[in-house]
Write a protein that holds these residues in place. Structure first.
Motif: not given
Length: 157
Positions: A43-47, A64-68
């Motif tokens: 998800i991080v990579e897709s964003f 995801i959480n806030q750190c992500h």
């Protein structure tokens, strides 16, 4: 004597079964943690891309959480893209200074985080989303109520 020996044998077998169950539970928890982290990483990579659909964006926040989310903002900033995932603007004039002084109210602002966004509106929208994202570990969320994520309403100018 026979009774005490059998009782202690049964007792040790029960302890062994409890330990085995704990090991199984631990292995399941570790596997779940790995799966959740792998999903969050995707998800991080897709964003990090541009042109993210709003529905897709909102649907992925539960995993995801806030750190992500902070990682997403930081990585987009490194790529010179506005830190707010729904904004496609490139960061062109990133200020080099760390502080902004407001002479009208005599206050000094740390703009380190604000520099990661193309506008104050994107900064506010991003902070609004971040405040809704859960901070709990991803693999422990099965009993938590996931909020319905909402976007900050854009002001008509």
């Amino acid at each position: 004597m026979w009774y005490t020996t059998s009782t202690s044998l049964i007792s040790s077998m029960q302890k062994s079964n409890r330990n085995r169950l704990s090991e199984e539970q631990l292995l399941k928890a570790i596997q779940k943690k790995k799966e959740c982290n792998a999903k969050a990483q995707k998800i991080v990579e897709s964003f990090l891309e541009r042109n993210i659909a709003r529905d897709y964006f909102l649907s992925q926040l539960k995993d995801i959480n806030q750190c992500h989310y902070e990682d997403i903002v930081d990585e987009r900033h490194i790529l010179l893209i506005c830190g707010y995932p729904l904004c496609d603007n490139l960061l062109e004039k990133v200020p080099s200074k760390k502080y902004q002084i407001s002479t009208t109210i005599n206050k000094v602002y740390d703009i380190t985080d604000r520099k990661k966004f193309c506008s104050s509106q994107c900064f506010k929208a991003s902070e609004f989303i971040k405040s809704q994202i859960l901070v709990s570990p991803l693999w422990l969320r099965q009993n938590e109520q996931i909020p319905e994520f909402k976007l900050l309403e854009e002001k008509n100018t």
